[in-house]
Design an enzyme around this catalytic site. Sequence first.
Site, mmCIF file in Angstrom:
data_model
loop_
_atom_site.group_PDB
_atom_site.id
_atom_site.type_symbol
_atom_site.label_atom_id
_atom_site.label_comp_id
_atom_site.label_asym_id
_atom_site.label_seq_id
_atom_site.Cartn_x
_atom_site.Cartn_y
_atom_site.Cartn_z
ATOM 1 N N ASP A 1 40.948 45.622 40.527
ATOM 2 C CA ASP A 1 39.779 45.919 41.351
ATOM 3 C C ASP A 1 40.140 46.984 42.376
ATOM 4 O OD1 ASP A 1 37.243 45.282 43.013
ATOM 5 O OD2 ASP A 1 37.138 43.863 41.350
ATOM 6 N N ASP B 1 41.032 33.042 54.237
ATOM 7 C CA ASP B 1 40.837 32.172 53.076
ATOM 8 C C ASP B 1 41.787 32.488 51.934
ATOM 9 O OD1 ASP B 1 38.794 31.087 54.558
ATOM 10 O OD2 ASP B 1 37.203 32.164 53.515
ATOM 11 N N HIS C 1 35.278 45.241 47.705
ATOM 12 C CA HIS C 1 34.947 44.576 46.452
ATOM 13 C C HIS C 1 36.013 43.609 45.966
ATOM 14 C CE1 HIS C 1 33.833 44.319 42.120
ATOM 15 N NE2 HIS C 1 32.623 44.448 42.590
ATOM 16 N N ASN D 1 25.239 45.314 35.523
ATOM 17 C CA ASN D 1 23.964 44.938 36.139
ATOM 18 C C ASN D 1 22.874 45.958 35.856
ATOM 19 O OD1 ASN D 1 25.581 42.937 37.458
ATOM 20 N ND2 ASN D 1 26.134 44.485 38.975
ATOM 21 N N ALA E 1 33.897 45.583 28.918
ATOM 22 C CA ALA E 1 33.327 44.312 28.474
ATOM 23 C C ALA E 1 32.895 44.332 27.014
ATOM 24 C CB ALA E 1 32.137 43.933 29.361
ATOM 25 N N VAL F 1 37.694 40.226 24.554
ATOM 26 C CA VAL F 1 37.470 40.064 25.993
ATOM 27 C C VAL F 1 36.326 39.073 26.208
ATOM 28 C CG1 VAL F 1 36.659 41.245 28.077
ATOM 29 C CG2 VAL F 1 38.355 42.338 26.607
ATOM 30 N N SER G 1 29.890 41.044 38.836
ATOM 31 C CA SER G 1 31.210 41.109 39.459
ATOM 32 C C SER G 1 31.588 39.771 40.073
ATOM 33 C CB SER G 1 31.229 42.166 40.569
ATOM 34 O OG SER G 1 31.527 43.428 40.054
#
Length: 457
Positions: A70, A79, A108, A222, A234, A239, A287
């Site tokens: 990413d 966190d 991101h 999207n 993708a 995958v 995502s």
Amino acid sequence: MTRATARFRRAASALLAMTLAGVSLAAGLTLAPAAMADAERDKQYWLGEAGITKAWEVSKGAGVKIAVIDSGVDAQHPDLKGAVTGGFDASGAGSPNGQKSLGVKPEHGTLVATILAGRGHQPAGASASPGPGPAAAGPDGMIGVAPEAEILSVSTWLGSANPAGKSDQDQIPEAVRWAVDNGAKVINISLGSATPQWPQSWDAAFLYAEQKDVVIVAAAGNRIGGNLQVGAPATIPGVLTVAGLDRKGTASVDSSSQGISIGVAAPAENLLGGLPGGGYAEWAGTSGAAPIVAGVAALIRSKWPEMSAKQVINRIVSTAKDAGPAGKDPLYGFGVLNAEAALKDSVPEAAANPLGSISDWIRVHRRGNLGAPAPVPTDEVASAVPTLPEPTVPAAEAPSQRDSAVGAVVVIGSVILFVVIIGAAVFQLRRAARNPGAAREEPDTGAFQTVDSGGKT
């Protein structure tokens, strides 16, 4: 320029415009203040609705490394304390350990990582609970799908001009190979492109991951970002591609796309994620759906360390709740993610990856053209040394002698057939010349019909 070359150049141009699949201004990324996280925790509806809290009765992801390819991950987010155990900068733009946000959308990677393996944190002034993992996780902040898993942050610079000059054709294969070499058993790629095609430079890296038994999970893309159809990576066989759901559990109109490569669908709207500096954001897109599924893959690999990647994927898709038209479809794939069933149900062993094999695809589509790139150097990255042996990436097979022989037979047969057709045509023309009434053209249809003239031939 051949038609195939032109197609490849168009695909390469589209891939250079690759964008982050989930976050865009149009998708409504909303910054949220660093708040009391019992309220933030309540916003993580997918933990209950997707069966993840029930799956934690079996596994929480301990011992599994998940690579996040990413824009970089802020490992200092409260966190993610202790969750990010290694990293690599595939962009060359200045994040040596992958733990510095890069590129056009620098937040991101942290959004993705907190959904995937967030551990929450104790409120200021509170004493930490004893012991590791989510049992000791504080009530504040986000808890990820696999809160005991480890994150390997692999940073890339995509979506705008990379100051280091490296394109996605170089960054993606380097990122995948580094992740595999450094022990990742699951790779999350929340990136998408505008084309289903991918450059040949990616082939060997994805084949390497397949041969090393790594689960790769990718976002479908999207519609609101312009991806009406699923784009690479993708679309790569093998995958696990993730589509997006709205809050009603149906295919999201904006935060998903469609395509035959989709394996499963997961929540993609009204998501929450961490931001660099300790804040949070509400966001939408596949995502965010992808790390939910990647986290479930990590839960499975933690519970059954010897289970193969194809069986992990089969377990996820075969336990999904069917949605849309019966059976696999281009909106939901095999159905809606059911994490509890994926961890608890009895699932028959699959003979092959239900989403295909990049090895088979290369054998058919890249015959004789596959080269094996040099391994990515890892000796300068002390945080995650190689844990797997050197790969053996076979070149695609050249056409066999049998293939050549079959081709020759076809050519000879075609020549003989042509000669027979010409001979028959000459015979009919001579016959027509002797018998003018034997054949005529129908004025309306233009078809030839035989007419009995009553004469002799």
